[in-house]
Design a protein around this motif. Structure first.
Motif, PDB file in Angstrom:
ATOM      1  N   LYS A  33       0.821  -1.211   0.000  1.00 27.41           N
ATOM      2  CA  LYS A  33       0.000   0.000   0.000  1.00 27.41           C
ATOM      3  C   LYS A  33       0.852   1.258   0.000  1.00 27.41           C
ATOM      4  CE  LYS A  33      -4.120  -1.794   2.212  1.00 27.41           C
ATOM      5  NZ  LYS A  33      -5.081  -1.607   3.305  1.00 27.41           N
ATOM      6  N   ASN A  34       0.357   2.258  -0.733  1.00 24.45           N
ATOM      7  CA  ASN A  34       0.908   3.608  -0.671  1.00 24.45           C
ATOM      8  C   ASN A  34       0.035   4.427   0.273  1.00 24.45           C
ATOM      9  OD1 ASN A  34       1.837   2.928  -3.742  1.00 24.45           O
ATOM     10  ND2 ASN A  34       3.201   4.388  -2.741  1.00 24.45           N
ATOM     11  N   CYS A  35       0.634   5.422   0.895  1.00 30.81           N
ATOM     12  CA  CYS A  35      -0.075   6.331   1.786  1.00 30.81           C
ATOM     13  C   CYS A  35       0.397   7.744   1.493  1.00 30.81           C
ATOM     14  CB  CYS A  35       0.225   5.959   3.243  1.00 30.81           C
ATOM     15  SG  CYS A  35      -0.419   7.138   4.457  1.00 30.81           S
ATOM     16  N   THR A  36      -0.531   8.679   1.519  1.00 34.89           N
ATOM     17  CA  THR A  36      -0.203  10.088   1.306  1.00 34.89           C
ATOM     18  C   THR A  36      -0.679  10.899   2.499  1.00 34.89           C
ATOM     19  OG1 THR A  36      -0.453   9.829  -1.078  1.00 34.89           O
ATOM     20  CG2 THR A  36      -0.538  12.064  -0.231  1.00 34.89           C
ATOM     21  N   VAL A  37       0.150  11.881   2.883  1.00 35.08           N
ATOM     22  CA  VAL A  37      -0.204  12.829   3.936  1.00 35.08           C
ATOM     23  C   VAL A  37       0.331  14.199   3.533  1.00 35.08           C
ATOM     24  CG1 VAL A  37       1.830  12.294   5.347  1.00 35.08           C
ATOM     25  CG2 VAL A  37      -0.174  13.289   6.429  1.00 35.08           C
ATOM     26  N   THR A  38      -0.473  15.235   3.744  1.00 40.43           N
ATOM     27  CA  THR A  38      -0.085  16.615   3.463  1.00 40.43           C
ATOM     28  C   THR A  38       0.129  17.307   4.799  1.00 40.43           C
ATOM     29  OG1 THR A  38      -1.385  16.641   1.427  1.00 40.43           O
ATOM     30  CG2 THR A  38      -0.813  18.777   2.364  1.00 40.43           C
ATOM     31  N   ILE A  39       1.322  17.891   4.986  1.00 41.19           N
ATOM     32  CA  ILE A  39       1.700  18.453   6.282  1.00 41.19           C
ATOM     33  C   ILE A  39       2.082  19.921   6.141  1.00 41.19           C
ATOM     34  CG2 ILE A  39       3.242  18.217   8.269  1.00 41.19           C
ATOM     35  CD1 ILE A  39       3.684  15.293   7.374  1.00 41.19           C
ATOM     36  N   ARG A  40       1.489  20.771   6.980  1.00 41.43           N
ATOM     37  CA  ARG A  40       1.824  22.194   6.993  1.00 41.43           C
ATOM     38  C   ARG A  40       3.174  22.414   7.673  1.00 41.43           C
ATOM     39  NH1 ARG A  40      -3.439  25.172   9.323  1.00 41.43           N
ATOM     40  NH2 ARG A  40      -1.972  26.922   9.348  1.00 41.43           N
ATOM     41  N   ASN A  41       3.887  23.444   7.243  1.00 41.01           N
ATOM     42  CA  ASN A  41       5.162  23.793   7.880  1.00 41.01           C
ATOM     43  C   ASN A  41       4.957  24.304   9.299  1.00 41.01           C
ATOM     44  OD1 ASN A  41       6.644  23.073   5.641  1.00 41.01           O
ATOM     45  ND2 ASN A  41       6.761  25.157   4.847  1.00 41.01           N
ATOM     46  N   THR A  42       3.880  25.038   9.510  1.00 45.25           N
ATOM     47  CA  THR A  42       3.561  25.539  10.849  1.00 45.25           C
ATOM     48  C   THR A  42       2.089  25.303  11.120  1.00 45.25           C
ATOM     49  OG1 THR A  42       3.140  27.762   9.986  1.00 45.25           O
ATOM     50  CG2 THR A  42       5.358  27.329  10.818  1.00 45.25           C
ATOM     51  N   THR A  43       1.776  24.889  12.326  1.00 41.07           N
ATOM     52  CA  THR A  43       0.377  24.683  12.702  1.00 41.07           C
ATOM     53  C   THR A  43      -0.253  26.041  12.980  1.00 41.07           C
ATOM     54  OG1 THR A  43       0.938  24.390  15.023  1.00 41.07           O
ATOM     55  CG2 THR A  43       0.827  22.410  13.668  1.00 41.07           C
ATOM     56  N   GLY A  44      -1.555  26.074  12.963  1.00 37.16           N
ATOM     57  CA  GLY A  44      -2.235  27.343  13.221  1.00 37.16           C
ATOM     58  C   GLY A  44      -3.714  27.234  12.969  1.00 37.16           C
ATOM     59  N   THR A  45      -4.283  28.321  12.494  1.00 34.26           N
ATOM     60  CA  THR A  45      -5.699  28.393  12.194  1.00 34.26           C
ATOM     61  C   THR A  45      -6.062  27.305  11.185  1.00 34.26           C
ATOM     62  OG1 THR A  45      -5.603  30.781  12.506  1.00 34.26           O
ATOM     63  CG2 THR A  45      -7.526  29.917  11.330  1.00 34.26           C
ATOM     64  N   PRO A  46      -7.193  26.619  11.378  1.00 33.11           N
ATOM     65  CA  PRO A  46      -7.586  25.607  10.395  1.00 33.11           C
ATOM     66  C   PRO A  46      -7.621  26.177   8.981  1.00 33.11           C
ATOM     67  CG  PRO A  46      -8.955  25.434  12.334  1.00 33.11           C
ATOM     68  CD  PRO A  46      -8.139  26.689  12.496  1.00 33.11           C
ATOM     69  N   THR A  47      -7.009  25.442   8.058  1.00 31.88           N
ATOM     70  CA  THR A  47      -6.879  25.836   6.659  1.00 31.88           C
ATOM     71  C   THR A  47      -7.317  24.668   5.791  1.00 31.88           C
ATOM     72  OG1 THR A  47      -5.021  27.285   7.184  1.00 31.88           O
ATOM     73  CG2 THR A  47      -5.206  26.582   4.906  1.00 31.88           C
ATOM     74  N   TYR A  48      -7.945  24.967   4.661  1.00 33.42           N
ATOM     75  CA  TYR A  48      -8.372  23.921   3.740  1.00 33.42           C
ATOM     76  C   TYR A  48      -7.151  23.136   3.260  1.00 33.42           C
ATOM     77  CZ  TYR A  48     -10.329  21.505  -0.267  1.00 33.42           C
ATOM     78  OH  TYR A  48     -10.709  20.532  -1.160  1.00 33.42           O
ATOM     79  N   MET A  49      -7.236  21.800   3.390  1.00 32.97           N
ATOM     80  CA  MET A  49      -6.147  20.913   2.990  1.00 32.97           C
ATOM     81  C   MET A  49      -6.703  19.655   2.346  1.00 32.97           C
ATOM     82  SD  MET A  49      -3.671  21.213   6.339  1.00 32.97           S
ATOM     83  CE  MET A  49      -2.363  20.251   5.585  1.00 32.97           C
ATOM     84  N   VAL A  50      -5.881  19.045   1.474  1.00 31.07           N
ATOM     85  CA  VAL A  50      -6.234  17.785   0.823  1.00 31.07           C
ATOM     86  C   VAL A  50      -5.003  16.890   0.797  1.00 31.07           C
ATOM     87  CG1 VAL A  50      -6.960  16.685  -1.346  1.00 31.07           C
ATOM     88  CG2 VAL A  50      -7.936  18.891  -0.691  1.00 31.07           C
ATOM     89  N   ALA A  51      -5.211  15.594   1.028  1.00 35.80           N
ATOM     90  CA  ALA A  51      -4.215  14.552   0.756  1.00 35.80           C
ATOM     91  C   ALA A  51      -4.907  13.576  -0.187  1.00 35.80           C
ATOM     92  CB  ALA A  51      -3.787  13.849   2.036  1.00 35.80           C
ATOM     93  N   TYR A  52      -4.216  13.164  -1.268  1.00 33.53           N
ATOM     94  CA  TYR A  52      -4.843  12.352  -2.317  1.00 33.53           C
ATOM     95  C   TYR A  52      -3.864  11.320  -2.840  1.00 33.53           C
ATOM     96  CZ  TYR A  52      -6.527  11.320  -7.059  1.00 33.53           C
ATOM     97  OH  TYR A  52      -6.931  10.692  -8.205  1.00 33.53           O
TER      98      TYR A  52
END
Length: 158
Positions: A72-91
């Motif tokens: 299996k492959n797995c994808t994760v999208t990670i922000r450089n800095t945490t903070g206010t919720p922001t729209y994100m996608v991992a695909y």
């Protein structure tokens, strides 16, 4: 929220086509980028190793991992800095079977993990943070023999 939809690949490809003028040459896998980048956080689980990554502007990184025991492959999208919720996608999508998974929503630090079985197959994968995106089409093929994988890389605004 995690979903599996056959149409998501076409939708995301259409989004990429909108910014086709921003098509760039793919950097070497693991190439260093300027500034601080998010490190892989291990959320895919035990046995998953990073096999590729792409910066999403200066906001974060999308990681593609693989577990050779499960195929299996797995994808994760990670922000450089945490903070206010922001729209994100991992695909991630298996090119041959069409099976795909994505996670989208407003997150403080990362989207995903999402998984697809892809032993011996090429995958399409990518991520979004805010109005920036990065996509890789037909890469990381398990068996390159008798295949002509497309290895285009797109990064830019949504």
């Amino acid at each position: 929220m995690k979903r599996s939809m056959q149409a998501v690949g076409a939708t995301l490809t259409a989004v990429g086509a909108i910014g086709a003028g921003l098509l760039v040459t793919a950097p070497a896998a693991g190439a260093a980028t300027a500034g601080a980048t998010a490190s892989y956080n291990g959320v895919c689980g035990s046995g998953y190793k990073v096999v590729n990554s792409m910066p999403i502007g200066s906001t974060g990184t999308v990681y593609l991992t693989y577990n050779s025991a499960t195929g299996k492959n797995c994808t994760v999208t990670i922000r450089n800095t945490t903070g206010t919720p922001t729209y994100m996608v991992a695909y991630v999508r298996n090119i041959e079977s069409g099976a795909d998974q994505y996670d989208e929503g407003d997150y403080r630090s990362y989207a995903g993990p999402v998984y697809v079985s892809a032993r011996g197959a090429c995958v399409e994968w990518g991520g979004v943070i805010g109005n920036l995106q990065a996509w890789n089409y037909g890469s990381n093929c398990g068996a390159l023999a008798a295949k002509a994988p497309q290895k285009d890389w797109f990064a830019g605004q949504r």
